[in-house]
Each structure stands twice: as structure tokens, then as C-alpha cells.
Design a protein around this motif. Structure first.
Motif, PDB file in Angstrom:
ATOM      1  N   ILE A 102     -33.545   9.694 -10.907  1.00  0.00           N
ATOM      2  CA  ILE A 102     -33.602  10.596 -12.067  1.00  0.00           C
ATOM      3  C   ILE A 102     -32.206  11.110 -12.407  1.00  0.00           C
ATOM      4  O   ILE A 102     -31.815  11.179 -13.579  1.00  0.00           O
ATOM      5  CB  ILE A 102     -34.563  11.759 -11.780  1.00  0.00           C
ATOM      6  CG1 ILE A 102     -36.000  11.244 -11.680  1.00  0.00           C
ATOM      7  CG2 ILE A 102     -34.469  12.821 -12.865  1.00  0.00           C
ATOM      8  CD1 ILE A 102     -37.006  12.285 -11.242  1.00  0.00           C
ATOM      9  N   VAL A 103     -31.432  11.478 -11.393  1.00  0.00           N
ATOM     10  CA  VAL A 103     -30.081  11.989 -11.648  1.00  0.00           C
ATOM     11  C   VAL A 103     -29.198  10.905 -12.261  1.00  0.00           C
ATOM     12  O   VAL A 103     -28.489  11.146 -13.259  1.00  0.00           O
ATOM     13  CB  VAL A 103     -29.461  12.523 -10.342  1.00  0.00           C
ATOM     14  CG1 VAL A 103     -27.983  12.821 -10.520  1.00  0.00           C
ATOM     15  CG2 VAL A 103     -30.185  13.767  -9.886  1.00  0.00           C
ATOM     16  N   ALA A 162     -30.329  10.217 -15.753  1.00  0.00           N
ATOM     17  CA  ALA A 162     -29.909  11.288 -16.664  1.00  0.00           C
ATOM     18  C   ALA A 162     -28.436  11.142 -17.018  1.00  0.00           C
ATOM     19  O   ALA A 162     -28.028  11.420 -18.158  1.00  0.00           O
ATOM     20  CB  ALA A 162     -30.173  12.645 -16.038  1.00  0.00           C
ATOM     21  N   GLN A 163     -27.614  10.713 -16.054  1.00  0.00           N
ATOM     22  CA  GLN A 163     -26.206  10.483 -16.349  1.00  0.00           C
ATOM     23  C   GLN A 163     -26.032   9.366 -17.383  1.00  0.00           C
ATOM     24  O   GLN A 163     -25.208   9.465 -18.297  1.00  0.00           O
ATOM     25  CB  GLN A 163     -25.447  10.133 -15.070  1.00  0.00           C
ATOM     26  CG  GLN A 163     -25.320  11.293 -14.092  1.00  0.00           C
ATOM     27  CD  GLN A 163     -24.657  10.884 -12.798  1.00  0.00           C
ATOM     28  OE1 GLN A 163     -24.592   9.694 -12.471  1.00  0.00           O
ATOM     29  NE2 GLN A 163     -24.159  11.848 -12.054  1.00  0.00           N
ATOM     30  N   ALA A 216     -28.336   8.406 -19.599  1.00  0.00           N
ATOM     31  CA  ALA A 216     -28.882   8.870 -20.877  1.00  0.00           C
ATOM     32  C   ALA A 216     -27.956   9.852 -21.567  1.00  0.00           C
ATOM     33  O   ALA A 216     -28.015  10.020 -22.799  1.00  0.00           O
ATOM     34  CB  ALA A 216     -30.244   9.517 -20.648  1.00  0.00           C
ATOM     35  N   ALA A 217     -27.105  10.534 -20.810  1.00  0.00           N
ATOM     36  CA  ALA A 217     -26.202  11.513 -21.401  1.00  0.00           C
ATOM     37  C   ALA A 217     -24.936  10.889 -21.974  1.00  0.00           C
ATOM     38  O   ALA A 217     -24.125  11.596 -22.578  1.00  0.00           O
ATOM     39  CB  ALA A 217     -25.826  12.562 -20.364  1.00  0.00           C
ATOM     40  N   HIS A 263     -37.576   7.070 -21.545  1.00  0.00           N
ATOM     41  CA  HIS A 263     -38.251   8.362 -21.448  1.00  0.00           C
ATOM     42  C   HIS A 263     -39.580   8.250 -20.715  1.00  0.00           C
ATOM     43  O   HIS A 263     -39.919   9.079 -19.867  1.00  0.00           O
ATOM     44  CB  HIS A 263     -38.452   8.958 -22.842  1.00  0.00           C
ATOM     45  CG  HIS A 263     -39.087  10.307 -22.817  1.00  0.00           C
ATOM     46  ND1 HIS A 263     -40.459  10.491 -22.867  1.00  0.00           N
ATOM     47  CD2 HIS A 263     -38.547  11.554 -22.703  1.00  0.00           C
ATOM     48  CE1 HIS A 263     -40.735  11.777 -22.809  1.00  0.00           C
ATOM     49  NE2 HIS A 263     -39.593  12.446 -22.719  1.00  0.00           N
ATOM     50  N   PHE A 310     -38.917   7.753 -16.994  1.00  0.00           N
ATOM     51  CA  PHE A 310     -38.473   8.989 -16.380  1.00  0.00           C
ATOM     52  C   PHE A 310     -39.628   9.975 -16.213  1.00  0.00           C
ATOM     53  O   PHE A 310     -39.666  10.741 -15.252  1.00  0.00           O
ATOM     54  CB  PHE A 310     -37.368   9.631 -17.220  1.00  0.00           C
ATOM     55  CG  PHE A 310     -36.033   8.941 -17.083  1.00  0.00           C
ATOM     56  CD1 PHE A 310     -35.784   8.096 -16.018  1.00  0.00           C
ATOM     57  CD2 PHE A 310     -35.027   9.143 -18.014  1.00  0.00           C
ATOM     58  CE1 PHE A 310     -34.573   7.449 -15.889  1.00  0.00           C
ATOM     59  CE2 PHE A 310     -33.812   8.518 -17.883  1.00  0.00           C
ATOM     60  CZ  PHE A 310     -33.577   7.656 -16.814  1.00  0.00           C
ATOM     61  N   GLU A 356     -40.627  11.680 -12.760  1.00  0.00           N
ATOM     62  CA  GLU A 356     -40.610  13.139 -12.663  1.00  0.00           C
ATOM     63  C   GLU A 356     -41.939  13.686 -12.158  1.00  0.00           C
ATOM     64  O   GLU A 356     -41.964  14.619 -11.344  1.00  0.00           O
ATOM     65  CB  GLU A 356     -40.281  13.733 -14.026  1.00  0.00           C
ATOM     66  CG  GLU A 356     -40.111  15.240 -13.996  1.00  0.00           C
ATOM     67  CD  GLU A 356     -39.751  15.807 -15.352  1.00  0.00           C
ATOM     68  OE1 GLU A 356     -39.498  17.022 -15.424  1.00  0.00           O
ATOM     69  OE2 GLU A 356     -39.747  15.043 -16.334  1.00  0.00           O
TER      70      GLU A 356
END
Length: 539
Positions: free
Chosen positions: A286-287, A290-291, A293-294, A337, A340, A344
Motif C-alpha cells: 500500500i505504501v 501510494a508513492q 499513485a502520487a 484504486h 488498493f 486496505e
């Protein structure tokens, strides 16, 4: 005497360490997922880097569980031991000769309990016991040392000692391995162990052997440095390193669980290792996702286009450039999404499960606008009952021995007066006993509520003994002093005195009522006599 890098004790340590290896590997795996510094990797030194987990539930849960276990076994500011008169004949004799003698003896014993607790709170016992609980939760094993001197207490991790037990679990031998700087040793020891010419930063192995002497029925403690065993009488005029003998072992090898035939225990974290690893993998995914996706990456279509990559790259906020953004410019997007969301949800479920296993308060409160305190207390009690067996080993192996060793230490240091053997015995009032009293209090409260609802308060006052109920509640909440609660004899005396005073008041009132008419006649006669009226005329 062997003058080499490996002596008899160090050879025995290497032999027993091979039996420890599979248990130590599992302990290191649990330490990586919880607190990596507890059982560091082999060969670790101050400059080595520790592995960093992607989740914090392991560390948070371990800290919470260790703190709760320590506060249950040895609470600060609350009684955790109690002296009781062991000799029933002595108790009866004191009661016959002096009924108040028992109260005086119990007061003296209570003062003795307070002295021991105050001494423990002024030493490093609380910190050491907390470290012991942390080691046992993660690695399942730890070695607690309570010296019989002013030396501070210590806790050793399982990577620093080996132990040999009988199949039933009784300790026969313990060997501790430590690294010491040659320059920090006394000159006599350096000379005896051929370290007088060693470099100041030279490190050597110090082995401490604790073994039971069957013939003398004592525990012998001797040391070996640089492959040379220190003599029985010690080195130099100060007899440094002399052998020590104790009737009770000051080293307590603690295990979280007991398995017949195995010298080592299994940690609580080992049962949860699968969940910790799964949560760590999902948290990392997830981390890292997220990196990704950012990331903000702008794409410009190649070929003949009015949009120039250079113009887009150099454009600032508010600039006007010639570009066909609708057809030529796109923004990087990670369309993950849905994936994830699945990760999650699974990570959330694992987090809730681990929080419940580590007895964290955030796991017992259900999701809702109104959650009553009774619900939270009931769920916490249910969780503590599930791990009630955890306290069994600590209550049998740790608490009694710690109390005995602390008492002997205080006696040796002159901080406590000796008591004749067999007169009193020590009882533990925490751990399993505290959990049992908590259940008794809960049952008592439920009984009171149910009976009051069914039969009313008048029936409760009529059939329940208030004095016994008060004493039971005080015992359940571990109230140390109950001198303010009146005894049944005191209540009876006060009731008799009040009844007697009431009867005297009623008697005086009746006498006053009977004397009132006579007083009126006498008063009237005196008035007429004073006016000169003859008595015959008055008649």
C-alpha cells in the motif's frame, strides 16, 4: 588451568548454543516484526542497521501488552504481596491472651509489606521487569538477575545466555556470554588473564557459569575470561572474581510457555507471526503503491503537434502557451484504486485482529455513536480471561522468587528485620489472584443489581449482611487498609449504647410527665400560703 581463547565454560556455552539455535531463529523473526532491537541479528554492533518493518502494530502491541503485564504482576503504588500468619496455633494463642494482639501483628506485617514495595519502587526493578516482559512476549525467554548487593538488577536476552534443564523444566545450568573491554578490567585480572599487553579497545569474552552443586545443595557462580577460569578465592587482595555460592539461584530463567522436553519457551509474538508478516507485506504494498499513485508526470504526444514539450515543461502557474491539451497532453494515472481497496480492507481486518490479541483498547470499542462503559469493561475482561494462562507461569516462576530474592537482598543490606522461619508466609495478591478478585467483584455487582430489581432495596437491606459485603468489596479492589470499617462488635456496642441512651431519655421524659401535676399542686399551695389564706379555707 587452561590459558587459551576457549576454556571449559566457553566450550560448554558453544555446545549448548547449538541447541538454542532453532529457538533463536524464530525469536529473531518475531523481533523483526515487532521491535528489531530486542533480539538483534547475529554479529550486530553499534554501526549495523536494523530492519525496519512497514507496520507499527507489532511494536505498539508489544509495548501495550508488556506494560499491562508488568502493571498486573507488580503494580506501582498498589499492594502486590501480603504477609499472613502461617501458624494457626500461634494465632489462636494470641487471640486468647490479647484480642488486639493480632491487629498489632497484622499492622507490623503491613508496614513490612510497604517497606518492600517502597524499596522496589526506588530501585530499577520496574524498568527491569518491563524489559523482562517485552523479551518474553517477543522471544519467549529472558534471564532476570537480582543481585544480593546494591548492584542494579539486570535482564538478559536469549541471545546472550544458554540454559540446561531437566525434562521437567528445572534449571540445572546457566551460562552468560558478555563482551568486555580489556582496559576496563582491574589490573590484577588483566595480569592473571594475560591481558596486560592488550590494546585498550580489545574486547574479550566473559562467561559466567551458574550451576547447581548437588552435593552441597547450593548454586555455584564462577567466571571465565579470555579462556582462563578465575580461581575460587579470586584474584588479588580484594578477591576479585571469587566464586559465589547461594542457597537460592539469583538468576531466574523465565519462559513464556513450557514445553516438556524443551529447554526454551515460545514467545507470544510467535503465535501472531503469520498475521504480522501478512500485515507487513500489505502495508509495504500500500505504501509503495501510494508513492506510485502520487507521482505527477505529464505526457506530451510526439509528432506534428502544436503542443511543445519544452513549453509545457517551462510553463509556470498562469502562463499562456500554444497547446492542444485535449489531444496532446495526458497525466499519468495508476488505475489501481480497486486493488488498493482490497488490500486496505484485508490490512484493516488484520490490524483489528492483532490489536485484540495485544489487548489494545482501540480494539475493544465497537464502531457506534454510543458505546457504554459496561461494554468496554466486559470486552476487556473477556480478552484478559482468554490469556489468563499467560499469568500462570509468571505467578509460579517469577513473582514468588522475585519477592524472596528482594526480601533476602534487603535483609542482607540491613533494610529489613528478620522474622523467625515458619511464623508467616507470603501470599501474592496480583496476577491470577487479581483477575479472580475482579471476577468476584463483577459477580457481586451483578448479584446486587439483579436482587434489587427483583426484590427491592428493602429486601436487600433485610437479608444481606452489609459488613461482610463491605469486606468482600474491599478485598476485590485490593484495598490495603480497612481500619475505617467498623467491626460487628463495634456496631453492636454503638447500637446498645444508643438504645440505652434512648431508654434513659424516655424514662426521664416519663418522670417529668408524672411529676408535672404534683408540682402544679405544690406550686399553687405555696402561692396561697404566701397570700395569707388559711389552710382550712383553702380546703
Amino acid at each position: 588451568m587452561k590459558n587459551s581463547e576457549e576454556g571449559v565454560i566457553s566450550s560448554r556455552y558453544q555446545e549448548l548454543s547449538r541447541l538454542r539455535e532453532p529457538f533463536l531463529r524464530r525469536a529473531r523473526a518475531c523481533s523483526v516484526m515487532t521491535k528489531p532491537t530486542i533480539i538483534p541479528p547475529e554479529g550486530h554492533d553499534g554501526s549495523a542497521a536494523f530492519p525496519i518493518p512497514y507496520q507499527t502494530i507489532g511494536a505498539e502491541g508489544t509495548n501495550n501488552f508488556a506494560s499491562r503485564l508488568k502493571s498486573i504482576l507488580f503494580p506501582t503504588g498498589s499492594p502486590w504481596l501480603r504477609y499472613v500468619i502461617a501458624d494457626a496455633v500461634l494465632r489462636d494463642a494470641v487471640l486468647q491472651q490479647d484480642p488486639e494482639g493480632i491487629s498489632n501483628i497484622e499492622k507490623a506485617l503491613s508496614d513490612r509489606e510497604s517497606e518492600i514495595r517502597r524499596y522496589c519502587e526506588t530501585t530499577n526493578m520496574g524498568t527491569t521487569i518491563g524489559e523482562l516482559c517485552t523479551h518474553c512476549i517477543i522471544a519467549g525467554n529472558a534471564l532476570l538477575y537480582i543481585p544480593q548487593s546494591e548492584e542494579p538488577m539486570r535482564c538478559y536476552g536469549m541471545d546472550r545466555y544458554v540454559v540446561r534443564r531437566t525434562p521437567a523444566g528445572r534449571v540445572l545450568q546457566i551460562i552468560i556470554e558478555e563482551e568486555v573491554l580489556a582496559s576496563t578490567l582491574e589490573h590484577e585480572v588483566q595480569e592473571f588473564c594475560s591481558l596486560i599487553e592488550a590494546e585498550p579497545a580489545h574486547k574479550c569474552k566473559l562467561y559466567t557459569n551458574i550451576e547447581y552443586n548437588q552435593s552441597e545443595e547450593v548454586w555455584e557462580i564462577r567466571q571465565e575470561l579470555n579462556g582462563i577460569e578465575l580461581p575460587e578465592d579470586g584474584v588479588g587482595d580484594d578477591k576479585i572474581g571469587a566464586w559465589s555460592r547461594y542457597p537460592e539461584n539469583p538468576y531466574i530463567a523465565v519462559r513464556w510457555t513450557q514445553v516438556d522436553g524443551e529447554p526454551w519457551g515460545r514467545g507470544y509474538a510467535e503465535d501472531l507471526l503469520g498475521g504480522l508478516i501478512s500485515l507487513d507485506v500489505l502495508s509495504r504494498a500500500i505504501v509503495e503503491g501510494a508513492q506510485i499513485a502520487a507521482l505527477s508526470i505529464i505526457g506530451v504526444r510526439n509528432g506534428s503537434s502544436t503542443t511543445k514539450k519544452r513549453d509545457v515543461a517551462r510553463a509556470k502557474n498562469g502562463d499562456v502557451i500554444t497547446a492542444d491539451f485535449a489531444n496532446d497532453v495526458t497525466m499519468f494515472r495508476a488505475d489501481k484504486h480497486a486493488d488498493f481497496s482490497v488490500a486496505e480492507r484485508v490490512a484493516t481486518a488484520l490490524t483489528d485482529s492483532l490489536q485484540r490479541a495485544f489487548l489494545m483498547h482501540s480494539a475493544v470499542q465497537r464502531k457506534g455513536e454510543r458505546v457504554t462503559g459496561f461494554e468496554i469493561r466486559a470486552m476487556i475482561q473477556a480478552l484478559e480471561e482468554q490469556i489468563g494462562s499467560v499469568y500462570t507461569i509468571f505467578a509460579s516462576e517469577v513473582q514468588p522468587r522475585v519477592i524472596r530474592l528482594i526480601e533476602k537482598r534487603m535483609l542482607k543490606l540491613g533494610k529489613l528485620d528478620a522474622i523467625q522461619d515458619g511464623l508467616v508466609e507470603t501470599s501474592i495478591v496480583t496476577g491470577l489472584e487479581a483477575l479472580g478478585r475482579g471476577q468476584d467483584l463483577q459477580k457481586l455487582m451483578e448479584f446486587s443489581q439483579i436482587c434489587t430489581q427483583m426484590f427491592g432495596a428493602e429486601a436487600m437491606a433485610k437479608y444481606v449482611k452489609p459488613h461482610v459485603a463491605m469486606q468482600t468489596v474491599a478485598a476485590c479492589i485490593q484495598l490495603e487498609h480497612t481500619d475505617f470499617i467498623k467491626t460487628e462488635e463495634e456496631v453492636a456496642k454503638e447500637m446498645a449504647a444508643a438504645q440505652q441512651a434512648q431508654q434513659e431519655a424516655q424514662a426521664q421524659q416519663m418522670l417529668g410527665q408524672l411529676a408535672s401535676p404534683a408540682a402544679q399542686v405544690i406550686s399553687k399551695g405555696m402561692e396561697q400560703a404566701g397570700a395569707g389564706v388559711p389552710a382550712a379555707a383553702q380546703a
